[in-house]
Design an enzyme around this catalytic site. Structure first.
Site, PDB file in Angstrom:
ATOM      1  N   ASN A   1       0.843  -1.201   0.000  1.00 20.85           N
ATOM      2  CA  ASN A   1       0.000   0.000   0.000  1.00 20.85           C
ATOM      3  C   ASN A   1       0.875   1.247   0.000  1.00 20.85           C
ATOM      4  OD1 ASN A   1       0.508   0.866   2.855  1.00 20.85           O
ATOM      5  ND2 ASN A   1      -0.355  -1.169   3.244  1.00 20.85           N
TER       6      ASN A   1
ATOM      7  N   ASP B   1      -4.209  -6.400   5.443  1.00 24.27           N
ATOM      8  CA  ASP B   1      -5.190  -7.249   6.137  1.00 24.27           C
ATOM      9  C   ASP B   1      -5.105  -8.701   5.665  1.00 24.27           C
ATOM     10  OD1 ASP B   1      -6.281  -5.243   7.719  1.00 24.27           O
ATOM     11  OD2 ASP B   1      -7.469  -4.493   6.035  1.00 24.27           O
TER      12      ASP B   1
HETATM   13  O1  C5P Z   1      -8.804  -2.443  11.450  1.00 26.27           O
HETATM   14  P1  C5P Z   1      -7.891  -1.412  10.910  1.00 26.27           P
HETATM   15  O2  C5P Z   1      -6.884  -1.965   9.914  1.00 26.27           O
HETATM   16  O3  C5P Z   1      -8.564  -0.177  10.382  1.00 26.27           O
HETATM   17  O4  C5P Z   1      -7.080  -0.904  12.190  1.00 26.27           O
HETATM   18  C1  C5P Z   1      -5.994  -0.050  12.091  1.00 26.27           C
HETATM   19  C2  C5P Z   1      -5.078  -0.292  13.253  1.00 26.27           C
HETATM   20  O5  C5P Z   1      -4.803  -1.674  13.384  1.00 26.27           O
HETATM   21  C3  C5P Z   1      -3.716   0.346  13.066  1.00 26.27           C
HETATM   22  O6  C5P Z   1      -3.221   0.687  14.316  1.00 26.27           O
HETATM   23  C4  C5P Z   1      -2.909  -0.773  12.431  1.00 26.27           C
HETATM   24  O7  C5P Z   1      -1.527  -0.591  12.667  1.00 26.27           O
HETATM   25  C5  C5P Z   1      -3.447  -1.966  13.149  1.00 26.27           C
HETATM   26  N1  C5P Z   1      -3.409  -3.240  12.404  1.00 26.27           N
HETATM   27  C6  C5P Z   1      -2.587  -4.264  12.841  1.00 26.27           C
HETATM   28  N2  C5P Z   1      -2.573  -5.466  12.195  1.00 26.27           N
HETATM   29  C7  C5P Z   1      -3.370  -5.682  11.137  1.00 26.27           C
HETATM   30  C8  C5P Z   1      -4.220  -4.668  10.681  1.00 26.27           C
HETATM   31  C9  C5P Z   1      -4.216  -3.450  11.327  1.00 26.27           C
HETATM   32  O8  C5P Z   1      -1.862  -4.065  13.823  1.00 26.27           O
HETATM   33  N3  C5P Z   1      -3.325  -6.851  10.519  1.00 26.27           N
END
Ligand code: C5P
Length: 401
Positions: A210, A279
């Protein structure tokens, strides 16, 4: 504001073109209440005159170790004891090398040897000279001895080159001085930060990633050091210099980031998850480069979910750090941020609206709202450095309350 009231700063000027900025630097320091005593190397006088520096500092400039008149008014040992801080700016490659090797072959290097005041070094030189292994080793030596390295900045240089080696601007040096004497609310604490994107391999030459630049996470790491924390930064693939004083571990994939964070987290007081973690990752990584087939108009990559790093830390049962996440949203920011705070079991979440131009991803500025269980705080648009400081100040307040 008299932020430097009563501070005695010995400004040691080396012989580089950036010396011309020292007149302005001196004025700015004095405006804030500091007393500035200027000491110049022989070469520095080729770039800015002692008369100029005397006029702006309001004190006679010292430049010789063997001047009977100067020694009679304030001897070099007295001068070394007078300083609350020795600021070497510009610190040329030669000046840094002489200090690293412990030489005392002029007044300035002798003062550095004879003083027990903290020493800040602001390197300024051609980018190739700065990158030279000798200079890098000398700077590392000064750092090991506890000297503070302020800069250099990157950019266009007087010689036409572009790269690292520009002296920090006078106002940035003033801010460094202010930071130096400011309260250090994170002193004695350790902070773990993730930054940048992750790369999820498809085959040996391709990946999914990304646009995260890593700037916010790096700014947080720099601010954490400035506020006194010992700081570890787990960085995805980014092209940013490591802030001085930060220990950096480079990783590529979300799984690598997850493993590294889980190994480090139990020994940290605070964890800030600023990385844009993918993700999903391809279910398997092809061993050979995937070939294009004329018969295939479509291709499908099967993806599996990556572990949620911040949630894994937040749900640790032993030695759990104060855990902070980020939320980039395009609508209904408060609602989505608060539900992430709860669902991921976080202590705080920093939410920004990435649909607004000029903030968030890849930009140098940001505006965020911090949410925690019982409260919130909005931080209006400012540089990522300023925002980082404010976020950490808020965390420090929450931890101590
Ligand atoms: O759920 P979302 O991706 O929007 O959440 C963002 C937060 O979760 C950020 O702090 C990001 O660093 C963390 N995150 C994580 N591991 C993932 C996805 C997001 O630590 N696989």
């Amino acid at each position: 504001m008299q932020t430097l009231a009563g501070k005695k700063i010995l400004l040691g000027i080396g012989g580089g073109i950036a010396a011309y900025k020292c007149a302005d630097l001196t004025r700015r320091l004095i405006e804030r209440g500091a007393e500035v005593q200027v000491v110049m190397t022989r070469a520095a006088k080729e770039f800015i005159t002692p008369l100029t520096m005397q006029a702006v500092s309001g004190k006679p400039v010292s430049d010789s170790l063997l001047d009977p008149a100067a020694e009679a008014s304030m001897g070099h040992i007295e001068l070394a004891k007078w300083a609350d801080l020795i600021l070497l700016a510009p610190a040329t490659a030669d000046l840094i090398a002489r200090i690293a090797s412990g030489m005392g072959n002029d007044l300035l290097t002798t003062l550095v040897l004879a003083s027990d005041a903290p020493i800040a070094v602001s390197p300024a030189m051609n980018q190739q000279m700065y990158r030279n292994q000798a200079t890098q080793e000398n700077i590392a030596t000064l750092q090991k001895r506890g000297m503070h390295i302020w800069g250099p900045a990157s950019g266009e240089q007087a010689c036409g080159d572009i790269g690292p080696g520009r002296m920090l601007e006078p106002m940035q040096l003033v801010e460094e001085c202010e930071q130096f004497w400011a309260d250090k609310p994170l002193k004695g604490l350790s902070v773990l930060i993730t930054a940048g994107p992750t790369r999820e391999s498809i085959d040996p030459v391709r990946y999914i990633s990304n646009h995260s630049s890593g700037k916010m996470g790096f700014a947080l790491a720099q601010a954490a050091v400035q506020l006194g924390a010992s700081t570890n930064l787990v960085a995805g693939p980014v092209s940013l210099d490591t802030p001085v004083g930060v220990n950096r571990v480079d990783v590529a994939s979300a799984l690598e980031m997850h493993n590294t964070v889980m190994q480090y987290a139990p020994s940290h007081d605070i964890f800030i998850s600023c990385a844009a973690v993918a993700d999903y990752r391809p279910e398997s990584i092809a061993e050979q480069k995937i070939k294009k087939k004329d018969s295939n108009e479509h291709m499908t990559i099967s993806m599996v979910k990556n572990p949620d790093i911040v949630a894994s830390v937040a749900n640790m049962t032993d030695a759990r750090p104060y855990t902070v996440g980020f939320a980039a949203e395009t609508q209904d920011v408060a609602h989505y941020a608060r539900s992430k705070l709860t669902n991921k079991n976080l202590d705080m979440i920093c939410a920004n609206d990435v649909s607004i131009e000029g903030q968030g991803f890849n930009s140098n500025n940001n505006a965020v709202t911090l949410y925690w269980k019982e409260g919130e705080q909005s931080l209006t648009l400012a540089s990522k450095q300023k925002i980082a400081q404010q976020i950490l100040m808020c965390i420090a307040e929450r931890i101590s309350s």
